[in-house]
Design a protein around this motif. Sequence first.
Motif, short mmCIF file in Angstrom:
data_model
loop_
_atom_site.label_atom_id
_atom_site.label_comp_id
_atom_site.label_asym_id
_atom_site.label_seq_id
_atom_site.Cartn_x
_atom_site.Cartn_y
_atom_site.Cartn_z
N CYS A 1 0.86 -1.19 0.00
CA CYS A 1 0.00 0.00 0.00
C CYS A 1 0.89 1.24 0.00
O CYS A 1 0.68 2.18 -0.77
N THR A 2 1.93 1.23 0.85
CA THR A 2 2.83 2.38 0.91
C THR A 2 3.63 2.48 -0.38
O THR A 2 3.98 3.58 -0.81
N GLY B 1 7.08 -3.99 5.89
CA GLY B 1 7.39 -5.32 5.36
C GLY B 1 8.38 -5.22 4.21
O GLY B 1 9.36 -5.95 4.14
N ASP B 2 8.10 -4.28 3.33
CA ASP B 2 8.95 -4.07 2.16
C ASP B 2 10.38 -3.72 2.57
O ASP B 2 11.34 -4.29 2.07
N GLY C 1 -0.23 -4.64 4.67
CA GLY C 1 -1.54 -4.12 4.31
C GLY C 1 -2.03 -4.67 2.98
O GLY C 1 -3.09 -5.29 2.88
N MET C 2 -1.21 -4.46 1.97
CA MET C 2 -1.65 -4.76 0.59
C MET C 2 -2.11 -6.18 0.38
O MET C 2 -3.07 -6.44 -0.34
C1 LIG Z 1 8.68 -10.95 -4.49
C2 LIG Z 1 7.33 -10.62 -3.95
N1 LIG Z 1 6.84 -11.33 -2.92
C3 LIG Z 1 5.62 -11.04 -2.42
C4 LIG Z 1 4.89 -10.01 -2.94
C5 LIG Z 1 3.53 -9.72 -2.38
N2 LIG Z 1 3.47 -8.51 -1.57
C6 LIG Z 1 3.06 -7.35 -2.08
S1 LIG Z 1 3.02 -6.11 -0.97
C7 LIG Z 1 3.53 -7.15 0.27
C8 LIG Z 1 3.66 -6.68 1.69
C9 LIG Z 1 3.39 -5.26 1.90
O1 LIG Z 1 3.52 -4.93 3.23
P1 LIG Z 1 4.26 -3.61 3.70
O2 LIG Z 1 5.58 -3.50 3.03
O3 LIG Z 1 4.29 -3.59 5.17
O4 LIG Z 1 3.38 -2.44 3.08
P2 LIG Z 1 1.89 -2.00 3.36
O5 LIG Z 1 1.05 -2.68 2.31
O6 LIG Z 1 1.52 -2.43 4.73
O7 LIG Z 1 1.95 -0.55 3.18
C10 LIG Z 1 3.73 -8.43 -0.21
C11 LIG Z 1 4.16 -9.57 0.62
C12 LIG Z 1 5.45 -9.28 -4.02
N3 LIG Z 1 4.83 -8.25 -4.59
N4 LIG Z 1 6.66 -9.61 -4.48
#
Ligand SMILES: Cc1ncc(C[n+]2csc(CCOP(=O)(O)OP(=O)(O)O)c2C)c(N)n1
Lengths: 385, 255
Positions: free
Chosen positions: B55-56, B98-99, B129-130
């Motif tokens: 999401c971010t 997470g990213d 989130g995403m």
């Molecule tokens: C190589 C890879 N693994 C898994 C994903 C799936 N994925 C997309 S966003 C995400 C996690 C996002 O979490 P965060 O970084 O905390 O961001 P937020 O959405 O909470 O802002 C994952 C696991 C991906 N896009 N690419």
Amino acid sequence: MEKEKRVLTGEHFIQGDIACAEGAISVGCNFFAGYPITPASEIAERMSERQPCLGGTFIQMEDEIASITAVLGASWAGAKAMTATSGPGIALMLENIGLGIMMESPCVIVNVQRGSPSTGLPTLWGQADMMQARWGTHGDYRIIALCPNSPQELYDLTIKGFNLSEKYRVPVFIMTDAVVGHMTEKVIIPKEEDIEIYPRRYTTLSPKEYLPYKPEADLVPQIIKAGDGYRIHTTGLTHDERGYPVMSAECQKKLVSRLIDKILNNLDDIIIVEEKDMDDAEVVVISYGITSRVVIPTIQKARENGIKVGSFRLITAWPFPGEKIRELSERVKGFVVPEINCGQMVREVERHSKCSDKVELVPHTGGDIHDPDTIYEAIMKVAKS
Amino acid sequence: MVENHPMEPFLRTDRIPHIWCPGCGIGTTVNAFANAIKKCGISLDKVCIVSGIGCTGRVAGYLNLDSFHTTHGRAVPFATGLKLANPELHVFVFSGDGDLFAIGGNHFIHAARRNIDIKVICVNNFIYGMTGGQLAPTTPLTAKTSTSPYGNKEQPFNLPYLAESSGAKFVARWTTYHVMQLTNAIIKALNKPGFCFIESVSPCPTVYARKNRLGTGLEIMKFFKENTRREKGVSTRDIGIDFQKEFIVGNFVDI
Ligand SMILES: Cc1ncc(C[n+]2csc(CCOP(=O)(O)OP(=O)(O)O)c2C)c(N)n1
Ligand code: SF4
């Protein structure tokens, strides 16, 4: 070596890996990011010595994922950027090679192939990453891959690789191997003014008129570099001509088709092959990279024994010269395909040949080059068929 | 007459409405960022924003800057390449916890160690989130996520401590309640050469709050207001975040 000189014009006796680094520098490479791995480390070492003296950047990243991603970032900042590794490193880079394809970022990726799978034979050679280069990252796309068979060609094709990557805005693979990378031979570096440099396709439009993914007639869009006031957006998501994400099958079709067609529509410009003794050939040996050097004396021997055999060398492996193979298959008895893998490029030959039963693979699991007799026997087998 | 929104020059207005949920803290963090850039008066043409995926990660797509939406976890090395190839650029990384700290954690510590002159803003919502609310490396102990349905048993990262011990030259943590402080921290980072890190603790009403019954975005903001404090001279070692407990905010490192 005059460290501050970009193009080291003259005759040198150098290793393939060094020639590769010098080719990159000659064509203007000013950013290298990499992670040490046998048999490619010498390229990074040479870059670490040369780039700082030339005002360029060398950085040893924490892994190959970071290396390719930094290369993409540098490319968007206007640099001519390269990384070099071997199979395990390419395996780590794949996701972001896809990003490079999707963002249409010019860059060069060198794979000095070693024995595989996994850690395999770090110091010995193979040619088993050919399909990885073509299909490794997920999705549909076309890629360019060049296969040098000598240090001189590593120099020349690294230049060519940069030029193709600028022209078509696609990452280009230099698919060499541990033999060519580590072999020392004569390399002639031309005069600076004799080196062809394909300039980056910077837009001539103003920021108001410019759309980052609007293609020109050859389907390649003009580019910008960060900081020039265009304030573009680029993403690995499916996107429209503005670079904005659009989640639809139509947009996907338009984008993916263009990414493929910009290569397919220009095959004549991209594909280089070397043909020898082909005029009267009834048997054709198709080879690439180090294997082609075993083929030449074998063909001579067969010719001396009255066999009409020719050599067809893939300098460009991807895109594959399929049309040429189809034409040849109509007039020759068959093909012999030696490669240091258990059958990769041979699949392309079979696919394009009018009768695939005319194709004789000479496999090799790696760690050594072919015994010329194995190729000779295959030539005889096809000749007698 | 309808006046233009003051943030309009910073946004790709042709991409609005954005994808974020009502009450989400990402927009607030973006607002603080845009305000900081505005106050610094630097040319927007020289500011680059790099995001990963999440999401971010979508932040890059909404800002009217040279903006790069890369792959999951790889914003930091992409930013490293941009900055090294053109040191004139002001390069910001904007991504999720997470990213930046799971898949991208190794890149973060190495960029900090190398003191690459990039500014990393992390929206920490304690969850993925995403992808629908899975466990993050920042999820507090006992918190529920869709992959820790019985409560998280893994020790989370204390992000400012990680950043400081990796070599960051400026480290701050604020929440989306502390808009002014967050903005000022971003300004400080912009003016400081070297690797800077800002954690923006943010509500994710849609997945984190729902899984843990924490209420609306507004209620979480109220929680941030009532349960955060500053502590002079505190060591980053001591500022880990426990589930729904008071936590410390501030500018912790400023070398
Ligand atoms: C190589 C890879 N693994 C898994 C994903 C799936 N994925 C997309 S966003 C995400 C996690 C996002 O979490 P965060 O970084 O905390 O961001 P937020 O959405 O909470 O802002 C994952 C696991 C991906 N896009 N690419
Ligand atoms: S899921 Fe959470 S983090 Fe994502 S936009 Fe909604 S509230 Fe924000």
